[in-house]
Scaffold this active site. Structure first.
Site, PDB file in Angstrom:
ATOM      1  N   LYS B  68      -8.586  17.839  18.787  1.00 37.47           N
ATOM      2  CA  LYS B  68      -7.397  17.287  19.427  1.00 37.47           C
ATOM      3  C   LYS B  68      -6.171  17.800  18.669  1.00 37.47           C
ATOM      4  O   LYS B  68      -6.210  17.941  17.435  1.00 37.47           O
ATOM      5  CB  LYS B  68      -7.477  15.759  19.328  1.00 37.47           C
ATOM      6  CG  LYS B  68      -6.423  14.989  20.116  1.00 37.47           C
ATOM      7  CD  LYS B  68      -6.708  13.477  19.983  1.00 37.47           C
ATOM      8  CE  LYS B  68      -5.777  12.636  20.836  1.00 37.47           C
ATOM      9  NZ  LYS B  68      -6.106  11.191  20.735  1.00 37.47           N
ATOM     10  N   SER B 143      -6.035   9.022  25.132  1.00 40.79           N
ATOM     11  CA  SER B 143      -5.194  10.179  24.927  1.00 40.79           C
ATOM     12  C   SER B 143      -5.979  11.436  24.584  1.00 40.79           C
ATOM     13  O   SER B 143      -5.451  12.537  24.684  1.00 40.79           O
ATOM     14  CB  SER B 143      -4.191   9.870  23.806  1.00 40.79           C
ATOM     15  OG  SER B 143      -4.870   9.689  22.578  1.00 40.79           O
ATOM     16  N   SER B 167      -8.671   5.620  22.900  1.00 39.87           N
ATOM     17  CA  SER B 167      -8.384   7.011  23.251  1.00 39.87           C
ATOM     18  C   SER B 167      -9.542   7.991  23.131  1.00 39.87           C
ATOM     19  O   SER B 167      -9.443   9.128  23.580  1.00 39.87           O
ATOM     20  CB  SER B 167      -7.231   7.544  22.400  1.00 39.87           C
ATOM     21  OG  SER B 167      -6.018   7.024  22.867  1.00 39.87           O
TER      22      SER B 167
END
Lengths: 475, 485
Positions: B68, B143, B167
């Site tokens: 990420k 996310s 997330s």
């Protein structure tokens, strides 16, 4: 107008001594090269996190104990949030919920009288970066960013510039004694925020508080005196309502305080507990351990020197200024040297030597036992005071124990029989002078002493010489 | 042969046997990445210069992964999917990355997320929305959207995520894969761009429970640079997976799982909850005991607000370093305030700004007691309540969300306040720092849905072992997304 009482509260910030910064591993040290002592955290690079420096925590707890504060059960930190270019994270890590110390007090001496100063709290925090404003730009130096600071906040309990200065000096001395900080005022290691107000002497209601922020140690006295004068002048002129609750700064050039902003515009710092530093328990064991490291402080030594050693105030004050000096002094007394003699040596010839060589007493070659060799020889009459000074220099120069220079050659003549013979010889040739002395010309006594010294090339023991002379001519 | 669709153990075996080289894996992975990027916009950066590495006994050696874009990667663009950091190249690695590289793992890309991890739909990143590989009109959820997409579509066997509310665990459900966040502090957060420090967790998205165990084993460890990290050297996730779960006890929460608690439930919700209860019956066949528990409605209703208050407060402080002065593209301005203001106004997305304003508001002196302090207290009450469950049960098992992936076009989604507790309950895992894992538990209208298992702190081995047994009986491990429409 009624007589005015001045009320002052101080926030004293002092930079701590440590190898690394309080939350990063960057070096904590002064550097002329900007941005040399920095780590990613000091510039708030994304993802960096604080690491608590335990040496700083210990020192903060130590100071908390010395100030008779209450220590918290847990150690934790808070964020103080505000935007300023010298604060790269956008918040300062400090302590507001649970400082290392609260509700303390300490007794200081001002003008020879004891004064109790109440401590609201003491807390550990980090310093900001420094800004250099040029004509068309500002430069940022992050060397100072993250340097450990202890902020000590007093209650509004001080009443004059003299008291404030005595308090600051007292605290400075503690920092230096404990080696927590050099508390070097020339390096700007001490900065103060000063709250000043005035009120009618018989009033119970505090006047309007004015804060003067970021005052360098050297500006403290001037700030207080100027601020008192300003407030009193306004009150006398019937314009006390113009004294506003505001933040001012000290202007060195004009020796006056200048308005910065009103308290109404005060920033809301939106404090909350720093989540990246888990709270940890302050155990009794840790506190006991730290307590053991606290040395006997200047204030206590002062009492001891005055009351137990019967040393005079002036010498006492000089010796206690530096813990190393005081330790040396006490070591001398411990091995049997005379208090007054040691103080005279220490504050005279030794201090000037240290000053000349630019060293501290810890690096001084003549340890107390060596100094004792010289002073003992002098007391025994083996050497004169003049010779003692020569031996002092020689010993330091050649790095040899003083006893090597105390030989029989230059030994004092202390044999009473020998001195008596010389005296008899001199007296037999000076009958007129003896009579003059006996008729009241007392300064003639020194003439006889001089004659003996001349005969012995200065080696006759002056005490014995004087004793014998008195015996023979005092009729 | 598409090795990137296999499990880590299988790929490792193939490498060991010489069936494939690390170099070939990287090439395959990069090619997949470009394809998936074109279709679903999963990546901020694809590291085309990535090269194969040594293969040794470490299970991850020589195998590609993606991270990420909140994980700092030395020398590789790290944007946090934010315009504020669109040019930012860190000069240090996050500790989790350092640990993976010690294991020989090979980073092939940085995935899109919601800006600084803030957002529920993977649609606030500065390079655009991430599309769901099962149905590109739908969201991967936020996310860690890009990471979930990359793993589900077979670009890499695993991708790193972060989890502040859900997330990792919610995108896993939307993408039909596994999402695991271990106990708070098990993986160092050093070098990971923060959102809300007291809630932020590192973790991983994989296609099987075993893979999640392998990756977290490699990422975890105490780190002097993160004071909230702790020594987990005695915890061996991969080795402790036995599949033996007889007499383990699980509970689910009636108020969330009983369809009768919802007025006018949608067909989707009905199917989702029915599927969940059907799955519970299957799980019982493993010898696991499952009970229904009740939780006070006011606590469940508080979860989402507590999260908002705490997360937004910490976020506004954590991201105060984004001024454009030290890093990021500096803005013009006559004064420093103007410079900072211009930078922040121009570069942050509206969603983040809204959160900053809420965060600042609840921290203001006059509001702090009412909102921030009360939220902390409620957080404690909720965590205590969950710990009471953990005293009786090995873990809590719950459905993830209210159904399969939502549409990226928000107007097509049903919004109903009574669904909020079911939608947001995974946030409790962040309040308490609990180990928590989502695994796929079936399909609704051909789209994957998931269930979540959350246990008590430090009990990660137990949680993973239970998840592994359930995964085995359900059989959704190693599934690769295929577009359904």
């Amino acid at each position: 107008m009624k007589k005015q009482t001045v009320v002052i509260g101080i926030e004293m910030h002092c930079e701590l001594k440590s190898n690394s910064k309080v939350f990063s591993t960057a070096k904590n040290g002064y550097s002329v090269i900007p941005n040399e002592n920095i780590q990613a955290l000091d510039m708030a690079f994304p993802g960096t996190m604080p690491m608590v420096n335990m040496k700083c925590v210990r020192d903060a707890l130590k100071m908390s104990m010395i100030l008779n504060c209450k220590q918290p059960e847990y150690m934790y930190f808070d964020r103080k949030n505000y935007y300023y270019p010298d604060l790269p994270k956008g918040y300062q890590i400090t302590q507001s919920t649970c400082p290392v110390g609260v509700h303390g007090s300490i007794e200081i001496i001002c003008d020879g009288k004891p004064v109790k100063v109440d401590i609201a709290d003491i807390h550990l925090e980090e310093d900001t970066a420094s800004l250099d404003h040029l004509d068309n730009m500002s430069l940022l130096d992050y060397n100072r960013c993250g340097v450990p600071l202890l902020e000590l906040v007093t209650e509004p309990c001080l009443h004059s510039a003299d008291e404030v200065m005595a308090f600051l000096e007292h605290i400075r001395s503690i920092y230096q004694y404990c080696d927590i900080s050099d508390a070097d005022t020339k390096k700007g290691q001490i900065r103060c925020d000063i709250n000043v107000s005035i009120m009618d002497e018989d009033s119970k209601e505090l006047g309007t508080k004015v804060e003067v922020k970021g005052v360098d140690f050297s500006g403290v006295r001037g700030t207080i005196e100027a601020e008192i004068k300003r407030q009193i002048a306004l009150k006398e002129a019937g314009r006390y309502d113009e004294v506003e609750q505001e933040t001012r700064r000290w202007d060195e050039e004009t020796q006056s305080t200048i308005r910065m902003r009103s308290k109404v515009d005060a920033i809301d710092y939106k404090y909350f507990i720093e989540p990246n530093i888990p709270k940890f328990r302050i155990t009794k064991r840790l506190l006991d351990d730290i307590r053991q490291e606290i040395p006997v402080l200047a204030y206590e030594r002062r009492q001891k020197y005055l009351n137990e050693y019967h040393l005079d105030e002036e010498n006492t004050n000089i010796i206690i200024k530096d813990i190393k000096m005081a330790n040396y002094f006490e070591e001398c007394i411990k091995i049997g040297l005379d208090v007054k003699t040691t103080a005279n040596w220490l504050n005279g010839i030794i201090t000037s030597y240290l000053y000349r060589e630019d060293i501290t007493i810890n690096d001084f070659y003549l340890k107390p036992e060596y100094l004792k060799q010289i002073i003992d020889a002098m007391n025994e009459g083996a050497i004169s005071s003049k010779q003692a000074k020569e031996i002092f220099s020689k010993s330091l120069e050649e790095r040899k124990e003083p006893k090597n220079y105390i030989s029989n050659d230059n030994k004092q003549v202390s044999d009473e029989k020998v001195i008596e013979d010389i005296i008899d010889n001199i007296l037999s040739q000076n009958e007129d002078n003896i009579r003059a002395y006996q008729n009241g010309k007392t300064n003639m006594f020194d003439f006889f002493v001089g004659q003996v010294m001349k005969e012995t090339k200065g080696k006759a023991n002056p005490i014995i010489t004087k004793e014998l002379l008195h015996k023979k001519i005092d009729k | 042969m598409n090795y990137m669709h296999k499990s880590i153990e299988e790929i490792h075996d193939a490498l060991k046997k010489g069936e494939v080289t690390s170099e070939e894996l990287v090439k395959e992975s990069l090619q997949n990445a470009h394809e998936v990027q074109d279709k679903y916009n999963a990546f901020v950066t694809i590291i085309d210069a990535a090269q194969g590495g040594e293969v040794n006994d470490y299970l991850l050696s020589g195998i590609p992964y993606a991270a990420k874009d909140l994980y700092s990667t030395s020398g590789v663009l790290t944007t946090g999917s934010s315009n504020t950091l669109r040019d930012y190249v860190p000069f240090f690695d996050a500790t989790a990355i350092v640990n993976l590289h010690k294991n020989g793992a090979i980073d092939i890309g940085k995935t899109v997320c919601d800006e600084f991890g803030m957002g529920a739909y993977g649609n606030t990143g500065h390079t655009g929305s991430v599309l769901n590989p099962w149905d590109p009109t739908r969201s991967c959820r936020g996310s860690s959207a890009g990471s979930a997409c990359a793993v589900a579509s077979g670009v890499v066997p695993y991708a790193l995520g972060t989890d502040t509310g859900d997330s990792i665990r919610h995108p896993a459900a939307y993408c039909g894969i596994v999402g695991y966040k271990p106990t708070y502090g098990m993986i160092s957060r050093f070098g990971v761009l923060p959102y809300a420090s007291s809630l932020d967790h590192c973790g991983v998205l994989t296609r099987s429970v075993k893979d999640a165990a392998i990756v977290v084993d490699a990422m975890k460890g105490i780190d002097p640079k993160d004071m909230t990290s702790w020594d987990s050297s005695k915890i061996h996730l991969y080795e402790s997976i036995t599949g033996n779960v007889k007499d383990k006890k699980l509970c689910y929460i009636k108020e969330l799982c009983d369809i009768n608690n919802y007025k006018n439930p949608s067909e989707e919700l009905k199917k989702h909850l029915k599927n969940f209860h059907d799955v519970l019956e299957k799980i019982k066949s493993l010898g696991i005991i499952i009970r229904e528990e009740s939780i006070e409605k006011y606590l469940l209703d508080a979860i989402s607000s507590v999260y908002n208050v705490i997360a937004y407060s910490e976020a506004t402080s954590n991201l105060s370093n984004m001024t454009g002065i030290v890093f990021g593209p500096r803005s013009e301005g006559k004064t420093y305030t103007e410079m900072m203001k211009n930078f922040r106004t121009k570069n942050f997305s509206p969603l983040i700004k809204r959160r900053f304003i809420i965060g600042s508001y609840v921290l203001q002196k006059e509001n702090k007691e009412r909102y921030f302090i009360n939220a902390q207290k409620a957080r404690r009450l909720i965590v205590n309540r969950w710990n009471e469950l953990f005293a009786k049960y090995d873990a809590v098992i719950l459905p993830v969300g209210t159904g399969p992936a939502k549409y990226l076009d928000m107007s097509k989604n049903i919004s109903d306040e009574s669904l909020i507790p079911l939608e947001e309950h995974l946030q409790v895992g962040n309040f308490g720092g609990f180990p928590s894992i989502t695994i796929p538990d079936g399909f609704i209208d051909e789209l994957p849905v998931g269930l979540n298992i959350t246990g008590k702190c430090y009990d990660d081995e137990n949680v993973l072992n239970i998840a592994y047994a359930i995964e085995n009986i359900l059989g959704y491990q190693n599934q690769i997304a295929k577009e359904v429409k």
